[in-house]
Write an enzyme that holds these catalytic residues in place. Structure first.
Site, short mmCIF file in Angstrom:
data_model
loop_
_atom_site.label_atom_id
_atom_site.label_comp_id
_atom_site.label_asym_id
_atom_site.label_seq_id
_atom_site.Cartn_x
_atom_site.Cartn_y
_atom_site.Cartn_z
N ASP A 180 38.98 33.34 44.86
CA ASP A 180 39.57 34.46 45.60
C ASP A 180 38.42 35.38 45.96
O ASP A 180 37.79 35.97 45.08
CB ASP A 180 40.59 35.16 44.69
CG ASP A 180 41.18 36.42 45.34
OD1 ASP A 180 40.64 36.87 46.38
OD2 ASP A 180 42.15 36.96 44.78
N ASP A 217 45.89 34.05 48.17
CA ASP A 217 44.62 34.72 48.49
C ASP A 217 43.40 33.92 48.05
O ASP A 217 42.31 34.47 47.91
CB ASP A 217 44.59 36.13 47.88
CG ASP A 217 44.84 36.12 46.39
OD1 ASP A 217 44.98 35.03 45.81
OD2 ASP A 217 44.90 37.21 45.79
N ASN A 220 25.40 25.69 38.50
CA ASN A 220 26.76 25.16 38.42
C ASN A 220 27.72 26.33 38.53
O ASN A 220 27.53 27.34 37.84
CB ASN A 220 26.89 24.49 37.04
CG ASN A 220 28.14 23.68 36.92
OD1 ASN A 220 29.22 24.15 37.27
ND2 ASN A 220 28.01 22.47 36.42
N TYR A 235 40.16 41.44 32.43
CA TYR A 235 41.00 40.91 33.51
C TYR A 235 40.34 41.09 34.86
O TYR A 235 39.92 42.18 35.22
CB TYR A 235 42.35 41.62 33.54
CG TYR A 235 43.22 41.12 34.68
CD1 TYR A 235 43.71 39.83 34.65
CD2 TYR A 235 43.50 41.92 35.77
CE1 TYR A 235 44.47 39.34 35.69
CE2 TYR A 235 44.27 41.44 36.82
CZ TYR A 235 44.75 40.15 36.77
OH TYR A 235 45.50 39.68 37.81
N LYS A 239 44.11 36.39 38.31
CA LYS A 239 44.63 35.15 37.71
C LYS A 239 43.77 33.97 38.15
O LYS A 239 43.06 34.05 39.14
CB LYS A 239 46.08 34.93 38.17
CG LYS A 239 47.08 35.48 37.18
CD LYS A 239 47.26 34.57 35.98
CE LYS A 239 47.95 35.34 34.87
NZ LYS A 239 47.74 34.82 33.55
N ASP A 240 43.89 32.87 37.41
CA ASP A 240 42.98 31.75 37.64
C ASP A 240 43.41 30.86 38.81
O ASP A 240 42.60 30.14 39.35
CB ASP A 240 42.89 30.93 36.36
CG ASP A 240 42.43 31.81 35.22
OD1 ASP A 240 41.35 32.39 35.34
OD2 ASP A 240 43.18 31.96 34.26
N ASP A 259 54.54 40.27 44.99
CA ASP A 259 53.27 39.52 45.03
C ASP A 259 53.48 38.03 44.70
O ASP A 259 52.59 37.38 44.13
CB ASP A 259 52.23 40.11 44.07
CG ASP A 259 51.62 41.41 44.59
OD1 ASP A 259 51.98 41.83 45.72
OD2 ASP A 259 50.79 41.99 43.88
N TYR A 303 47.66 43.22 32.62
CA TYR A 303 47.58 44.68 32.75
C TYR A 303 48.40 45.26 31.59
O TYR A 303 49.47 44.74 31.29
CB TYR A 303 48.29 45.18 34.01
CG TYR A 303 47.58 45.04 35.32
CD1 TYR A 303 47.29 46.16 36.10
CD2 TYR A 303 47.24 43.79 35.82
CE1 TYR A 303 46.68 46.04 37.32
CE2 TYR A 303 46.62 43.66 37.04
CZ TYR A 303 46.34 44.79 37.79
OH TYR A 303 45.74 44.68 39.00
C1 F6R Z 1 48.22 38.87 40.57
C2 F6R Z 1 47.74 39.60 41.75
C3 F6R Z 1 48.46 40.82 42.18
C4 F6R Z 1 47.74 42.08 41.72
C5 F6R Z 1 48.51 43.35 42.14
C6 F6R Z 1 47.76 44.61 41.76
O1 F6R Z 1 47.40 37.77 40.30
O2 F6R Z 1 46.74 39.27 42.34
O3 F6R Z 1 49.80 40.80 41.76
O4 F6R Z 1 47.56 42.05 40.32
O5 F6R Z 1 48.70 43.36 43.53
O6 F6R Z 1 46.49 44.54 42.29
P1 F6R Z 1 45.42 45.74 42.18
O7 F6R Z 1 45.33 46.11 40.71
O8 F6R Z 1 44.18 45.11 42.71
O9 F6R Z 1 45.97 46.85 43.03
MG MG Z 2 43.27 38.55 45.02
MG MG Z 3 45.04 34.19 43.99
#
Ligand code: F6R
Ligand code: MG
Ligand code: MG
Length: 380
Positions: free
Chosen positions: A11, A52, A104, A228, A231-232, A286, A347
């Site tokens: 991402d 994303d 790597n 954090y 996500k992976d 999301d 979070y």
């Molecule tokens: C989960 C993800 C989204 C963000 C959320 C808050 O993997 O990418 O749900 O965690 O949109 O994002 P921030 O903290 O960047 O505003």
């Molecule tokens: Mg993202």
């Molecule tokens: Mg993603």
């Protein structure tokens, strides 16, 4: 010929928010991989996205963990990040956790699934790409594909599959691995992989030939960065047909949108929705978490495809079911099990709240110790 199929993802900036990828990022990555192809590092490549995440799908003859191929992927992500920064896309470069490439991409942020194999007379493969979830999301479908006779008819009726498959399971906390054989050790396999946040299926092998059948990305960004950072959003490669499950058997488990952790703020359980590329942007809360399946035939290393496998009415009901499950889960609001358990959330505000309210937290009287007595049972 021996071919390596490498899928490396990151991402590197969302459009809009964390929902999708801007086409200019894909174009910037393509230019770098095209140079790599012209210089002979790659045989072929395809740049894709899910949610994303940018996914680089590459073929070559350099084996897994090739410095040259990983360096090329890193450069593609860096060039695309530069574009993301110009466009002020959201979280530009978020998964590139180190400044300089050192041999790597593993441990530097991007996720990796790679396999080397002798190209068969005909080589169908499916590349799965998921967004808003974690690598354990592959455990259930992989078990279904390679060990569940109610999913994969070939396990019962095809002589080429009847011996079953070997599962390589990783303990991602203790950094250990174990190989277990299905069907004999099926219950042991399930004892591990039913806990997908701790145990991930890393690879699957044919027991008849020893050949690799599937591989997943198991990188944990939070373990790499120590905090954090997103996500992976894992990827997976599965070979199909002949001595492996058929394409239809490989896709079948995704008709059940199983619950996976991730979704909003990486802190919620939600259904994994199979989608075509035209629906691969996340939206509601999301999410919900998504999976795209791109099919290719590999011909002397050339990627003949992609075919967008979930862009098909056969998966309409799974999408509908996923929406119904999403409604049901959302109605729990901030309650578990929609919201993840305390130690799994990406979070949390609880430490701050506990600190702020520390002087209002009163001790309770210690519970009285009772002497436990074994119940009397009638035994024949
Ligand atoms: C989960 C993800 C989204 C963000 C959320 C808050 O993997 O990418 O749900 O965690 O949109 O994002 P921030 O903290 O960047 O505003
Ligand atoms: Mg993202
Ligand atoms: Mg993603």
């Amino acid at each position: 010929m021996r071919v390596t199929l490498s899928v490396i993802k990151a991402d590197i900036g969302g459009w809009v928010g964390h929902s999708g990828v801007h086409p200019d990022l894909l174009e910037a990555a393509r230019q770098v991989l095209e140079q790599g192809r012209q210089q002979g590092t790659l045989i072929d490549y395809h740049v894709a996205f899910c949610g994303d995440d940018v996914n680089l799908i590459m073929t070559h003859t350099q084996g897994v963990e090739s410095t040259e191929v990983h360096a090329l992927a890193w450069e593609a992500f860096q060039k695309a990040t530069a574009v993301a920064k110009q466009l002020k896309l959201y979280g530009a470069g978020q998964d590139l956790l180190v400044d300089a490439f050192s041999g790597n991409v593993r441990g530097m942020g991007p996720g990796v699934a790679e396999m080397e194999f002798e190209e068969r007379k005909s080589e169908p493969v499916i590349v799965f790409m998921a967004d808003k979830t974690s690598p354990g999301a592959w455990n259930l479908p992989l078990f279904r594909i390679f060990a569940d006779p109610f999913n994969t008819a070939g396990l019962v009726i095809a002589p080429t599959l009847h011996q079953g498959f070997r599962f390589e399971i990783h303990d991602v906390q203790e950094h250990k691995k174990i190989l277990l054989d299905a069907p004999e050790e099926m219950y042991d396999i399930l004892a591990f992989i039913g806990a997908p946040e701790r145990y991930n299926i890393k690879a699957v092998y044919s027991r008849a030939t020893g050949e690799i059948a599937a591989v997943t990305s198991t990188e944990r960004l939070s373990q790499v960065a120590g905090r954090y950072v997103g996500k992976d959003d894992p990827v997976m490669i599965v070979r199909a047909q002949s001595q492996f499950p058929s394409v239809g058997e490989v896709l079948e488990p995704f008709t059940f949108p199983h619950l996976v952790p991730g979704w909003m703020r990486g802190s919620h359980m939600g259904p994994l929705m199979p989608v075509g590329l035209n629906q691969a942007r996340t939206a509601r809360f999301d999410g919900p978490p998504r999976v795209v399946a791109l099919g290719f035939q590999i011909a002397e290393g050339r990627l003949v495809g992609p075919v967008d496998m979930f862009d098909n009415p056969a998966f309409d009901e799974a999408r509908r079911m996923a929406n119904q499950i999403a409604d049901y889960m959302r109605r729990h609001g901030p309650f578990e099990p929609h919201r993840l358990a305390l130690d799994e959330m990406e979070y949390t505000t609880l430490p701050d709240i506990l600190e702020r309210l520390a002087d209002r937290m009163e001790p309770l009287a210690a519970p009285e110790k009772v002497q436990a007595v074994a119940p009397e049972m009638d035994v024949d």
